[in-house]
Write an enzyme that holds these catalytic residues in place. Structure first.
Site, PDB file in Angstrom:
ATOM      1  N   HIS A 131      40.293  -7.019  -6.468  1.00 37.72           N
ATOM      2  CA  HIS A 131      41.697  -7.418  -6.600  1.00 37.72           C
ATOM      3  C   HIS A 131      41.948  -8.534  -5.587  1.00 37.72           C
ATOM      4  CE1 HIS A 131      42.184  -3.059  -8.060  1.00 37.72           C
ATOM      5  NE2 HIS A 131      42.212  -3.853  -9.113  1.00 37.72           N
ATOM      6  N   HIS A 151      38.879  -1.836  -0.770  1.00 38.11           N
ATOM      7  CA  HIS A 151      40.185  -2.181  -1.329  1.00 38.11           C
ATOM      8  C   HIS A 151      41.294  -1.919  -0.310  1.00 38.11           C
ATOM      9  CE1 HIS A 151      39.160  -2.520  -5.721  1.00 38.11           C
ATOM     10  NE2 HIS A 151      38.084  -1.890  -5.277  1.00 38.11           N
ATOM     11  N   GLU A 208      39.710   2.852   0.196  1.00 41.09           N
ATOM     12  CA  GLU A 208      41.067   2.324   0.342  1.00 41.09           C
ATOM     13  C   GLU A 208      41.393   2.281   1.829  1.00 41.09           C
ATOM     14  OE1 GLU A 208      43.028   1.129  -1.912  1.00 41.09           O
ATOM     15  OE2 GLU A 208      42.122   1.795  -3.804  1.00 41.09           O
ATOM     16  N   GLU A 228      43.939  -8.299  -2.081  1.00 39.97           N
ATOM     17  CA  GLU A 228      43.588  -7.251  -1.108  1.00 39.97           C
ATOM     18  C   GLU A 228      42.674  -7.875  -0.059  1.00 39.97           C
ATOM     19  OE1 GLU A 228      42.129  -3.964  -3.402  1.00 39.97           O
ATOM     20  OE2 GLU A 228      44.005  -3.762  -4.519  1.00 39.97           O
TER      21      GLU A 228
END
Length: 336
Positions: free
Chosen positions: A59, A151, A215, A62
């Site tokens: 993404h 991420h 994450e 990010e």
């Protein structure tokens, strides 16, 4: 510093390097493979048999994980970090990175495990290329395979740093890898229990790697990641790269929260409605009996599970995709 150490700079500028292969002063070979893809190979005498895939920028907005990989690559190119592992650095969606957007046409991280074959556009082609690069990198037999796909999240989280551990029928989750994640600063791990279409699921399922989606905090623009603390992860990655990790028995699962997937909330139509505040945080608890979502044909998602929490709620996904995951606490029983 060697020019190939500036992979991020090359990628953001959309440039190919003049030299595709370079050697550091201590014999580390750096090879540019394609846009956003660089292989690092230690001298044969120093190779410890680990193949490490580090990906970020699947993404494009990010940026904290992208900056982390950039720092590691700079350290290697300068000779400050001396790898004993083979490493593949991947920036997943260069065009979205240049635009500062999550994606341009479609979410690359919903296009793996064959999903790109039924799609079109440059992001489907990129997912196919990422699979090819990973498969080529992990093609050497009798080597350890580890993949961290890094991420940050589009929303806040009650548990800021956590990992998702893919699933494959007949394969057990590894206690050793969970302890390694805990040492790297992860506060929780979601143990998945069905196939998935994200990048880490592809490398886990198809290529036999120990693979994880990590994450690390909230998504912010380049240069604005002071609030994303990746010190423990960065330290552990350097130890994995240069072979200086503490013995496995020194790592433990103490303080690591484990969760499993109870249900996925799938958006079937444009009539889908998620009954959650727009700013709800990941890992927010939901009471039994709560009406979570509604869709066509009187489809209703009502909370039935004690201790249920929601992660990745996103009512804006395309029809047919996951609009949230309901998770519940899990135990360490059944770990390998």
């Amino acid at each position: 510093m060697l020019a190939l150490g500036k992979l991020l700079e090359l990628t953001l500028a959309g440039r190919e390097p003049a030299e595709k292969t370079q050697l550091t002063v201590d014999g580390v070979r750096m090879r540019w493979l394609s846009e956003g893809a660089l292989e690092v190979r230690p001298p044969e005498a120093r190779d410890n048999g680990l193949d490490l895939l580090l990906s970020a920028g699947i993404h494009g907005n990010e940026t904290a994980p992208i900056e982390l990989l950039d720092r590691l690559l700079h350290d290697i190119a300068r000779g400050d970090l001396k790898p004993r592992a083979r490493i593949l650095f991947l920036f997943g969606n260069p065009e979205a990175m240049r635009r500062g957007e999550r994606f341009v046409e479609q979410d690359v991280n919903r296009l793996f495990n064959g999903r790109h074959e039924s799609s079109s556009g440059f992001e489907a082609l990129r997912a196919c290329e990422l699979e090819r690069l990973a498969a080529s990198f992990f093609s050497q037999p009798d080597r350890q395979r580890l993949h961290y796909d890094l991420h940050t999240a589009i929303r806040g989280s009650k548990i800021e740093q956590f990992a998702l551990y893919p699933w494959k029928d007949g394969r057990q989750h590894s206690r050793r890898e969970l302890a390694r994640l805990r040492a790297a600063g992860m506060e929780a791990v979601l143990l998945q229990n069905k196939p998935s279409i994200v990048f880490s699921a592809y490398t886990y399922d198809q290529l036999g790697a120990e693979s994880f989606t990590l994450e690390l905090g909230k998504a912010r623009p380049f240069g604005q990641n002071q609030g994303v603390n990746v010190e423990r992860l960065e330290t552990r990655l350097k130890q994995i790269i240069d072979g200086s990790e503490p013995p496995a028995e020194q790592d433990s699962l103490d303080g690591l929260q484990l969760f499993s997937v109870a249900r996925e909330v799938i958006k079937h139509s444009d009539s889908f409605h998620l009954h959650l505040p727009a700013d709800i945080e990941n890992f927010s608890e939901l009471e039994v009996g709560y009406l979570l979502a509604e869709d066509i044909a009187q489809t209703r998602w009502v909370i039935e599970e004690t201790g249920a929490r929601i992660i990745f709620p996103n009512p804006k996904v395309k029809n047919g995709l996951r609009a949230g995951i309901l998770i519940v606490p899990a135990t360490a029983d059944g770990l390998a």
